[in-house]
Design a protein around this motif. Structure first.
Motif, PDB file in Angstrom:
ATOM      1  N   UNK A 165      75.029  -3.652  12.730  1.00 45.15           N
ATOM      2  CA  UNK A 165      75.162  -4.832  13.590  1.00 45.15           C
ATOM      3  C   UNK A 165      74.159  -4.804  14.734  1.00 45.15           C
ATOM      4  N   UNK A 166      74.051  -3.642  15.381  1.00 42.83           N
ATOM      5  CA  UNK A 166      73.175  -3.536  16.548  1.00 42.83           C
ATOM      6  C   UNK A 166      72.435  -2.196  16.513  1.00 42.83           C
ATOM      7  N   UNK A 167      71.559  -1.989  15.504  1.00 44.35           N
ATOM      8  CA  UNK A 167      70.866  -0.707  15.414  1.00 44.35           C
ATOM      9  C   UNK A 167      69.802  -0.563  16.498  1.00 44.35           C
ATOM     10  N   UNK A 168      69.708   0.648  17.044  1.00 46.18           N
ATOM     11  CA  UNK A 168      68.658   0.958  18.015  1.00 46.18           C
ATOM     12  C   UNK A 168      67.825   2.108  17.468  1.00 46.18           C
ATOM     13  N   UNK A 169      66.565   2.174  17.930  1.00 42.54           N
ATOM     14  CA  UNK A 169      65.650   3.221  17.490  1.00 42.54           C
ATOM     15  C   UNK A 169      65.713   4.356  18.513  1.00 42.54           C
ATOM     16  N   UNK A 170      66.041   5.541  18.023  1.00 41.76           N
ATOM     17  CA  UNK A 170      66.206   6.691  18.907  1.00 41.76           C
ATOM     18  C   UNK A 170      64.883   7.397  19.179  1.00 41.76           C
ATOM     19  N   UNK A 171      64.088   7.582  18.128  1.00 41.91           N
ATOM     20  CA  UNK A 171      62.845   8.340  18.271  1.00 41.91           C
ATOM     21  C   UNK A 171      61.942   8.036  17.084  1.00 41.91           C
ATOM     22  N   UNK A 172      60.645   8.251  17.292  1.00 39.84           N
ATOM     23  CA  UNK A 172      59.675   8.095  16.214  1.00 39.84           C
ATOM     24  C   UNK A 172      58.660   9.218  16.292  1.00 39.84           C
ATOM     25  N   UNK A 173      58.415   9.881  15.171  1.00 42.53           N
ATOM     26  CA  UNK A 173      57.473  11.003  15.210  1.00 42.53           C
ATOM     27  C   UNK A 173      56.639  11.092  13.938  1.00 42.53           C
ATOM     28  N   UNK A 174      55.507  11.746  14.089  1.00 45.58           N
ATOM     29  CA  UNK A 174      54.558  11.952  12.998  1.00 45.58           C
ATOM     30  C   UNK A 174      54.565  13.429  12.689  1.00 45.58           C
ATOM     31  N   UNK A 175      54.842  13.777  11.425  1.00 45.42           N
ATOM     32  CA  UNK A 175      54.923  15.178  11.011  1.00 45.42           C
ATOM     33  C   UNK A 175      53.778  15.465  10.043  1.00 45.42           C
ATOM     34  N   UNK A 176      53.048  16.544  10.302  1.00 44.85           N
ATOM     35  CA  UNK A 176      51.804  16.807   9.570  1.00 44.85           C
ATOM     36  C   UNK A 176      51.979  17.706   8.347  1.00 44.85           C
TER      37      UNK A 176
END
Length: 273
Positions: A114-125
């Protein structure tokens, strides 16, 4: 996996990361030359503080052994990083676009969020030859909510993820057994800055099932499913962009989690561009 990201988009995300790494300022604590236990302790505190305050920033986390004793790179810097995080989804336009894409929003809506929020975003090598093992864990250990079952990860393969270069492995059905370990912030003024409550279970090796995925494939990861990845012993990297969503409706985000929303960056709503 649940849908594909366009291969051109994968290439754009990878190219942008090359630029970010080219321009990066290596944090001083990474270059600390330590000769005494006190120096090592200061470095450890610097590392920990750099991590725990990275939720609303774009920061750089390195593989072990990539600096010499003078704090200089001993391998090309493009091959030195473990990950970049944790606010790529907020500050980097290409990553923001992918995170808020109609495909991602569509999946969230199909799952009834219903109301999703984004907690974190990361790039993994997962660098060739030195990309380290990620031991068995559940994301809810680090991203704890009440009730449980409100967090999920989306894991986008920017190149093929294979058994040789460190694809994910899962224990099917393990998302139904709750969690046994939590990482929490310690009281202010104490060190270390985080600690664990409880213990990770021992898991039988033969319960894990490999999940190789082609470039552009997206894996949806339940917050309590047990998963791991092996070290990358191949000559191929395994670049990934991954981010976590939380259903914010009727959910309590633990104030003890390492990751906390800030005035500069509250948790971002998924259903807005």
């Amino acid at each position: 996996y649940i849908f594909n990201t366009d291969p051109t988009e994968c290439d754009q995300l990878r190219q942008r990361m090359v630029e970010i790494v080219d321009e990066m300022h290596v944090p001083e604590h990474c270059r600390t030359v330590f000769s005494t236990d006190h120096d090592e302790q200061i470095k450890g505190q610097g590392n920990a503080d750099y991590f725990i305050t990275s939720g609303d920033k774009i920061r750089f986390f390195f593989e072990k052994g990539v600096f010499d004793d003078k704090g200089e790179f001993i391998i090309p810097k493009q091959r030195s990083l473990n990950k970049v995080g944790h606010a790529l989804h907020a500050y980097e336009p290409l990553y923001k676009k992918v995170t808020h894409s109609s495909k991602v929003q569509g999946i969230a809506k199909k799952l009834g969020l219903v109301n999703p929020v984004i907690l974190q975003g990361m790039y993994i090598f997962k660098q060739p030859g030195i990309g380290g093992e990620v031991t068995p864990h559940q994301d809810a250990t680090f991203l704890y909510t009440e009730p449980l079952g409100r967090v999920m990860g989306l894991w986008i393969a920017l190149e093929d993820a294979t058994v040789n270069n460190g694809c994910l492995w899962f224990i099917p059905g393990s998302q139904n057994n709750g969690i046994t370990r939590r990482m929490v912030r310690t009281p202010k003024g104490t060190f270390p800055l985080t600690d664990f409550i409880g213990r990770e279970q021992q898991y039988e090796e033969d319960k894990f099932v490999a999940a190789p995925v082609k470039k552009g494939g997206v894996i949806l990861i339940h917050g309590e499913v047990v998963h791991r990845s092996a070290a990358n012993v191949s000559e191929d990297s395994r670049h990934v962009y991954t981010f976590h969503l939380m259903e914010n409706q009727d959910t309590r985000w633990s104030p003890e989690n390492w990751l906390q929303p800030t005035e500069e960056l509250p948790f971002t709503h998924l259903y807005t561009k």
